[in-house]
Design an enzyme around this catalytic site. Structure first.
Site, short mmCIF file in Angstrom:
data_model
loop_
_atom_site.label_atom_id
_atom_site.label_comp_id
_atom_site.label_asym_id
_atom_site.label_seq_id
_atom_site.Cartn_x
_atom_site.Cartn_y
_atom_site.Cartn_z
N HIS A 149 8.28 -5.76 3.34
CA HIS A 149 9.30 -4.82 2.99
C HIS A 149 10.69 -5.20 2.99
O HIS A 149 11.76 -4.64 1.98
CB HIS A 149 9.37 -3.50 3.68
CG HIS A 149 7.79 -2.52 3.77
ND1 HIS A 149 7.32 -2.10 3.06
CD2 HIS A 149 7.08 -2.44 4.74
CE1 HIS A 149 6.15 -1.52 2.90
NE2 HIS A 149 6.12 -1.43 4.17
N ASP A 184 -2.29 -4.33 3.37
CA ASP A 184 -1.52 -3.32 4.21
C ASP A 184 -1.57 -2.04 3.66
O ASP A 184 -1.88 -1.79 2.52
CB ASP A 184 -0.08 -3.76 4.32
CG ASP A 184 0.58 -3.09 5.45
OD1 ASP A 184 1.07 -2.10 5.37
OD2 ASP A 184 0.97 -3.86 6.34
N HIS A 186 0.58 0.50 3.52
CA HIS A 186 1.96 0.56 2.78
C HIS A 186 1.95 -0.48 1.61
O HIS A 186 1.44 -1.81 1.67
CB HIS A 186 2.95 0.19 3.77
CG HIS A 186 3.15 1.15 4.83
ND1 HIS A 186 2.37 0.79 6.20
CD2 HIS A 186 3.59 2.18 5.22
CE1 HIS A 186 2.55 1.76 6.99
NE2 HIS A 186 3.29 2.79 6.64
N ASP A 272 -2.91 -2.35 9.48
CA ASP A 272 -2.84 -0.65 9.62
C ASP A 272 -3.49 0.03 8.56
O ASP A 272 -3.61 1.39 8.67
CB ASP A 272 -1.18 -0.26 9.50
CG ASP A 272 -0.52 -0.95 8.43
OD1 ASP A 272 -1.36 -1.62 7.45
OD2 ASP A 272 0.64 -0.93 8.17
#
Length: 538
Positions: A149, A184, A186, A272
């Site tokens: 990110h 991931d 995200h 995650d």
């Protein structure tokens, strides 16, 4: 020392792989703060499992040397890196304006050793790319990396420095095309953003989409200019299971490999997306997650495996241990061996955990529509886009005795210089290249190590931060040597000659080979080789 993996059953996966594994014993000491879900301690737990399953003896185990300022500034802004280097928990109240400017404070807190932590995880990812570039391994692993990110000038989602972008820039020195794959939960927004306007890097992200951080990654986000159709987004809903996930992953990635033909692959393995994650909402088993690693491994292309998110830390350790076994071609027993963190894995003390019975909100029709749309986008690409061959800055080289060096005459890193913008959550995000050599980058929330605390997923006495444990024992000199100045002078000449292309800076890279009771420092310089490795008593 045997550094190859055992053969898998048959087919393309049957070939043995040489694996380099990067790990810093201090990484588990960094601590984001009480109650913060990012816990670097998970890396120490993962390493303990690897040791007790006997996997370390099948790999080259390397302690990464910390990335230096100039290494981080190949992507990140100088003033941002200077801020990360200077800010401390004691001084942050005097820098409120900069904290706001660089988005540091809440999700991305200031903690003891913050900059050293960034140097450590970035050093492992860049070091892995260097190993792959020099042909010293087939697969490089840095579970501390994968912080997707982070932006060029901004922290985001628990991520401060985007080690993935830095590693891809290193790989582009040797490979015409690099593929980035993100599993991931995200969206891999920072990496996508960094390479949104180039056809040299294809980014593919499988992620939860909707009212979920970071709110980006629509299927319609496909790239811009020369990078059009080189960004693929696979938006998913809650509860996706192994079968549904693979019904998208394998046909899409198979087509990507056929059309794009990357010279190297970077796979971000954020955990995650596993069932039962503290912040996640998918329903993947560890084997289902690892099937992505196994599939990408089967193409026999240089592969960099990175960590990322993962907040139920006992399952993160399970997952990355199992996926290290997949990288080596070694099947691990489900019954877990005794080790120092054994109590974390009760009451079953097994490597695998069963998925839950949560509802899968991804209908067959929705999945088919996504698959058809993305395969249609891939059909619009020219096969294996060509890249003009030009002179470029020298490659990072390693000392004698660690393998052959890479050729110094290679393709120009001619990334697109088109300017464009895209909309993220209603806010225009300008994507531009600066000085012909930098990209906008992003960050991810995955991959900081943290100590165990009361909010961890096991019970026990809270461990307090110990600032003395995050000091670095090995410090690289900050001053520029003659070779560095020569490299920069050469870069200026290249940039002047090829104004329409984007060149990547050559740089130094080093790592430390952990072998028995000694640590061998493995250093590289852009223009000359160092002498034989120095032995340092650990």
């Amino acid at each position: 020392m045997d550094v190859g993996g055992n053969s898998l059953a048959s087919g393309a996966d049957g070939k043995k792989r040489k694996v380099s594994y990067f790990y810093d014993p201090e990484v588990g000491n960094y601590y984001y703060g009480q109650g913060h879900p990012m816990k670097p301690h998970r890396m120490r737990m993962t390493h303990a499992l690897l040791a007790h399953y006997g996997l370390l003896q099948h790999m080259h185990v390397l302690k990464p040397n910390p990335a230096r300022d100039k290494d981080l500034c190949r992507f990140h802004a100088d003033d941002y890196i200077a801020f990360l280097r200077s800010v401390t928990p004691e001084t942050q109240q005097d820098q409120l304006r900069q904290l706001k400017r660089f988005n540091v404070g809440e999700d991305c807190p200031v903690f003891d050793g913050l900059y050293s932590f960034c140097q450590t995880y970035a050093g492992g990812s860049v070091g892995g790319a260097v190993k792959l570039n020099h042909g010293h391994c087939d697969i490089a692993v840095n579970w501390a990396g994968g912080l997707h990110h982070a932006k060029k000038c901004e922290a985001s989602g628990f991520c401060y420095v985007n080690d993935i972008v830095l590693a891809i820039l290193e790989l582009l020195k040797v490979h015409e095309r690099v593929l980035y794959v993100d599993i991931d939960i995200h969206h891999g927004d920072g990496v996508e953003e960094a390479f949104y306007t180039t056809d040299r890097v294809m980014t593919v992200s499988f992620h939860k989409f909707g009212d979920y951080f970071p709110g980006t990654g629509d299927v319609r986000d496909i790239g811009y200019g020369s990078g059009k159709y080189y960004s693929l987004n696979v938006p998913l809903d809650d509860g996706i299971d192994d079968e549904s996930y693979q019904s998208l992953f394998k046909p899409i990635m198979g087509k990507v490999m056929e059309v794009f033909k990357p010279g190297a692959v970077v796979l971000q393995c954020g955990a995650d997306s596993l069932s039962g994650d503290r912040l996640g909402c998918f329903n993947l088993s560890i084997k289902g997650h690892a099937e992505c690693v196994k599939y990408m491994r089967s193409f026999n292309v240089p592969l960099l495996l990175l960590g990322g998110g993962g907040y139920t830390i006992r399952n993160v350790a399970r997952c990355w241990c199992y996926e290290t076994g997949v990288a080596l071609g070694i099947e691990l027993e489900d019954k877990m061996p005794q080790h120092e963190y054994y109590e974390y894995f009760g009451p079953d003390y097994t490597l695998h955990v069963a998925p839950s019975n949560m509802e899968n909100k991804n209908s067959r029709q929705i999945l088919e529509d996504i698959r058809s749309k993305l395969l249609d986008n891939l059909s619009k690409l020219q096969h294996a886009p060509s890249v003009q061959f030009q002179e470029r800055p020298p490659d990072t080289e390693l000392p004698e005795g660690f393998g052959s060096t890479v050729r110094t005459q290679h393709l120009m890193c001619g990334l697109s210089t088109h300017h464009g913008f895209k909309s993220y959550c209603g806010q225009d995000l300008v994507i531009k290249l600066e000085e012909g050599i930098r990209f906008l980058a992003d960050e991810d929330l995955e991959d900081a190590d943290s100590r165990w605390d009361a909010d961890s997923d096991t019970n026990g006495e809270e461990r307090k931060p110990n600032p003395s444990r995050v000091r670095r024992e090995h410090v690289e000199p900050e001053g520029k040597g003659t070779d560095d100045m020569k490299t920069e002078e050469h870069l200026r000449e290249v940039e002047s000659t090829f104004a329409e292309s984007t060149s990547l800076k050559g740089g130094n890279s080093s790592s430390t080979l952990i072998d028995g009771g000694q640590i061998k420092v493995e250093q590289g310089n852009s223009n000359k080789l160092f002498d034989q490795p120095t032995d340092i008593i650990s």
